[in-house]
Design a protein around this motif. Structure first.
Motif, mmCIF file in Angstrom:
data_model
loop_
_atom_site.group_PDB
_atom_site.id
_atom_site.type_symbol
_atom_site.label_atom_id
_atom_site.label_comp_id
_atom_site.label_asym_id
_atom_site.label_seq_id
_atom_site.Cartn_x
_atom_site.Cartn_y
_atom_site.Cartn_z
ATOM 1 N N TYR A 23 33.282 36.162 40.861
ATOM 2 C CA TYR A 23 34.861 35.580 40.347
ATOM 3 C C TYR A 23 36.221 36.341 40.590
ATOM 4 C CZ TYR A 23 33.226 31.573 37.721
ATOM 5 O OH TYR A 23 31.858 30.421 37.216
ATOM 6 N N VAL A 24 35.997 37.348 40.459
ATOM 7 C CA VAL A 24 36.739 38.904 41.411
ATOM 8 C C VAL A 24 37.302 38.158 43.180
ATOM 9 C CG1 VAL A 24 37.397 41.116 41.880
ATOM 10 C CG2 VAL A 24 36.531 40.585 39.677
ATOM 11 N N ALA A 25 35.974 37.807 43.706
ATOM 12 C CA ALA A 25 35.879 37.341 45.189
ATOM 13 C C ALA A 25 36.377 36.391 45.410
ATOM 14 C CB ALA A 25 34.294 37.562 45.290
ATOM 15 N N ALA A 26 36.292 35.394 44.480
ATOM 16 C CA ALA A 26 36.794 33.804 44.346
ATOM 17 C C ALA A 26 38.226 33.951 44.155
ATOM 18 C CB ALA A 26 36.485 33.064 43.437
ATOM 19 N N ILE A 27 38.821 35.161 43.312
ATOM 20 C CA ILE A 27 40.369 34.604 43.083
ATOM 21 C C ILE A 27 40.937 35.266 44.250
ATOM 22 C CG2 ILE A 27 42.072 35.654 41.000
ATOM 23 C CD1 ILE A 27 40.133 34.698 38.771
ATOM 24 N N ASP A 28 40.734 36.331 44.462
ATOM 25 C CA ASP A 28 41.466 37.096 45.764
ATOM 26 C C ASP A 28 41.214 36.161 46.728
ATOM 27 O OD1 ASP A 28 41.330 39.459 43.950
ATOM 28 O OD2 ASP A 28 39.540 40.821 44.543
ATOM 29 N N SER A 29 40.381 35.470 47.286
ATOM 30 C CA SER A 29 40.975 34.859 48.292
ATOM 31 C C SER A 29 41.723 33.807 48.422
ATOM 32 C CB SER A 29 38.635 34.563 48.540
ATOM 33 O OG SER A 29 38.220 33.304 48.047
ATOM 34 N N VAL A 30 41.224 32.837 46.625
ATOM 35 C CA VAL A 30 42.440 32.204 46.698
ATOM 36 C C VAL A 30 44.034 33.027 46.697
ATOM 37 C CG1 VAL A 30 43.485 29.762 45.387
ATOM 38 C CG2 VAL A 30 40.647 30.087 44.890
ATOM 39 N N MET A 31 43.790 33.757 46.415
ATOM 40 C CA MET A 31 45.222 34.306 45.970
ATOM 41 C C MET A 31 45.200 34.983 47.662
ATOM 42 S SD MET A 31 46.467 34.475 43.480
ATOM 43 C CE MET A 31 47.770 36.337 42.821
ATOM 44 N N ARG A 32 44.646 34.985 48.234
ATOM 45 C CA ARG A 32 45.331 34.716 50.019
ATOM 46 C C ARG A 32 45.938 33.580 50.157
ATOM 47 N NH1 ARG A 32 41.140 38.772 49.406
ATOM 48 N NH2 ARG A 32 39.708 36.842 50.455
ATOM 49 N N THR A 33 45.507 32.778 49.887
ATOM 50 C CA THR A 33 45.907 31.343 50.626
ATOM 51 C C THR A 33 47.738 31.123 49.923
ATOM 52 O OG1 THR A 33 44.850 30.068 49.133
ATOM 53 C CG2 THR A 33 43.280 31.341 51.041
ATOM 54 N N LEU A 34 47.570 31.509 48.922
ATOM 55 C CA LEU A 34 48.749 30.589 48.003
ATOM 56 C C LEU A 34 50.011 31.605 49.040
ATOM 57 C CD1 LEU A 34 47.263 31.189 44.064
ATOM 58 C CD2 LEU A 34 47.077 29.016 45.582
ATOM 59 N N THR A 35 51.362 30.283 48.117
ATOM 60 C CA THR A 35 52.345 30.657 49.124
ATOM 61 C C THR A 35 52.823 32.510 48.002
ATOM 62 O OG1 THR A 35 53.356 29.817 46.909
ATOM 63 C CG2 THR A 35 52.948 28.752 49.188
ATOM 64 N N ASP A 36 53.971 33.018 48.749
ATOM 65 C CA ASP A 36 54.702 33.533 47.340
ATOM 66 C C ASP A 36 54.973 33.425 46.034
ATOM 67 O OD1 ASP A 36 53.698 35.897 50.051
ATOM 68 O OD2 ASP A 36 55.952 35.654 50.849
ATOM 69 N N GLU A 37 55.879 32.144 46.165
ATOM 70 C CA GLU A 37 55.761 31.759 44.988
ATOM 71 C C GLU A 37 54.831 31.337 44.141
ATOM 72 O OE1 GLU A 37 59.892 28.898 43.860
ATOM 73 O OE2 GLU A 37 57.765 27.837 44.847
ATOM 74 N N GLN A 38 54.065 30.980 44.242
ATOM 75 C CA GLN A 38 51.976 30.776 43.249
ATOM 76 C C GLN A 38 51.689 31.930 43.167
ATOM 77 O OE1 GLN A 38 50.552 27.914 46.435
ATOM 78 N NE2 GLN A 38 50.976 25.877 45.743
ATOM 79 N N ARG A 39 51.940 33.076 43.457
ATOM 80 C CA ARG A 39 51.446 34.194 43.873
ATOM 81 C C ARG A 39 52.503 34.931 42.345
ATOM 82 N NH1 ARG A 39 49.734 34.973 49.232
ATOM 83 N NH2 ARG A 39 51.895 35.528 49.907
ATOM 84 N N LYS A 40 53.461 34.775 42.854
ATOM 85 C CA LYS A 40 53.979 34.754 41.614
ATOM 86 C C LYS A 40 53.948 34.552 40.420
ATOM 87 C CE LYS A 40 58.594 36.734 40.208
ATOM 88 N NZ LYS A 40 60.458 36.660 40.764
ATOM 89 N N PHE A 41 53.775 33.430 40.549
ATOM 90 C CA PHE A 41 53.565 32.299 39.508
ATOM 91 C C PHE A 41 52.444 33.022 38.599
ATOM 92 C CE2 PHE A 41 50.741 29.038 37.617
ATOM 93 C CZ PHE A 41 51.603 28.531 36.570
ATOM 94 N N ILE A 42 51.399 33.357 38.947
ATOM 95 C CA ILE A 42 49.790 33.337 39.024
ATOM 96 C C ILE A 42 49.965 35.120 38.037
ATOM 97 C CG2 ILE A 42 47.827 34.541 39.231
ATOM 98 C CD1 ILE A 42 48.126 30.756 39.093
ATOM 99 N N LYS A 43 50.798 35.860 38.873
ATOM 100 C CA LYS A 43 50.607 37.308 38.007
ATOM 101 C C LYS A 43 51.312 37.231 36.735
ATOM 102 C CE LYS A 43 50.307 39.352 42.351
ATOM 103 N NZ LYS A 43 51.118 40.119 43.973
ATOM 104 N N ARG A 44 52.259 36.324 37.198
ATOM 105 C CA ARG A 44 53.545 36.842 35.527
ATOM 106 C C ARG A 44 52.881 35.694 34.709
ATOM 107 N NH1 ARG A 44 55.945 38.963 33.800
ATOM 108 N NH2 ARG A 44 58.260 38.101 33.689
ATOM 109 N N LYS A 45 52.283 34.482 34.688
ATOM 110 C CA LYS A 45 51.475 33.534 33.717
ATOM 111 C C LYS A 45 50.473 34.121 32.852
ATOM 112 C CE LYS A 45 51.168 29.692 31.638
ATOM 113 N NZ LYS A 45 51.196 29.094 30.797
ATOM 114 N N TYR A 46 49.804 34.031 34.707
ATOM 115 C CA TYR A 46 48.055 35.509 33.835
ATOM 116 C C TYR A 46 47.980 37.103 34.075
ATOM 117 C CZ TYR A 46 47.629 30.178 34.568
ATOM 118 O OH TYR A 46 47.435 28.716 34.587
ATOM 119 N N TRP A 47 48.651 37.243 34.474
ATOM 120 C CA TRP A 47 48.416 39.093 34.143
ATOM 121 C C TRP A 47 49.323 38.982 33.394
ATOM 122 C CZ3 TRP A 47 47.308 38.857 39.660
ATOM 123 C CH2 TRP A 47 45.521 37.624 39.971
ATOM 124 N N ASP A 48 50.372 39.707 33.319
ATOM 125 C CA ASP A 48 51.668 40.119 33.007
ATOM 126 C C ASP A 48 52.010 39.522 31.548
ATOM 127 O OD1 ASP A 48 51.933 41.281 34.975
ATOM 128 O OD2 ASP A 48 53.660 40.190 35.805
#
Length: 152
Positions: free
Chosen positions: A90-115
């Protein structure tokens, strides 16, 4: 006829609620799973490195047979191997999808789910969008992760 096509498209775009919740939980768990993977890999490398050297033998506390500390470390490692393997996938899958997202989408994921210190309303304001737009973005990224996980 066109209205039917639009309805079919909307139904096809729907993400089942159990899939949505599963993906969200994997995103929430990502930091912990990442640490589990790193700890597992570190411990495995230590055992492999130690195993290449002469095994250290110690006397059992009761004065009985000799024991091999590397063997016991390997047993402890085996106990966490299955959860670590699952986490690695799952970490590898999440990392691979994160590389395909826009900067805005990555920021959304980081702020919503990790912060985890941000409400949806505050996050929408931070990203300069309405809550409705934020929820559409959320659906888009959850779909990307669900597809990568093989759930859709």
């Amino acid at each position: 006829m066109e209205a039917v096509h639009v309805t079919e498209t909307r139904l096809a775009d729907r993400i089942p609620s159990h899939v949505f919740r599963f993906v969200e939980q994997e995103l929430y768990d990502y930091p912990v799973n990442r640490e589990l993977v790193l700890d597992y890999l570190r411990r495995r490398n230590e055992i492999l490195h130690k195993g290449r050297q002469m095994p250290e033998l110690d006397v059992m506390p009761d004065g009985g047979e000799l024991e091999d500390p590397t063997f016991h470390a390997a047993l402890r490692l085996l106990a966490i191997e299955r959860p670590a393997q699952r986490a690695m996938e799952y970490v590898a899958a999440i990392d691979s999808v994160m590389r395909t997202l826009t900067d805005e989408q990555r920021k959304f994921i980081k702020r919503k789910y990790w912060d985890k210190d941000c409400t949806d309303e505050a996050l929408a304001m931070e990203l300069g969008m309405s809550r409705a737009t934020l929820y559409r973005m959320q659906k888009t990224v959850i779909r990307a992760f669900a597809l990568r996980f093989g759930l859709l």
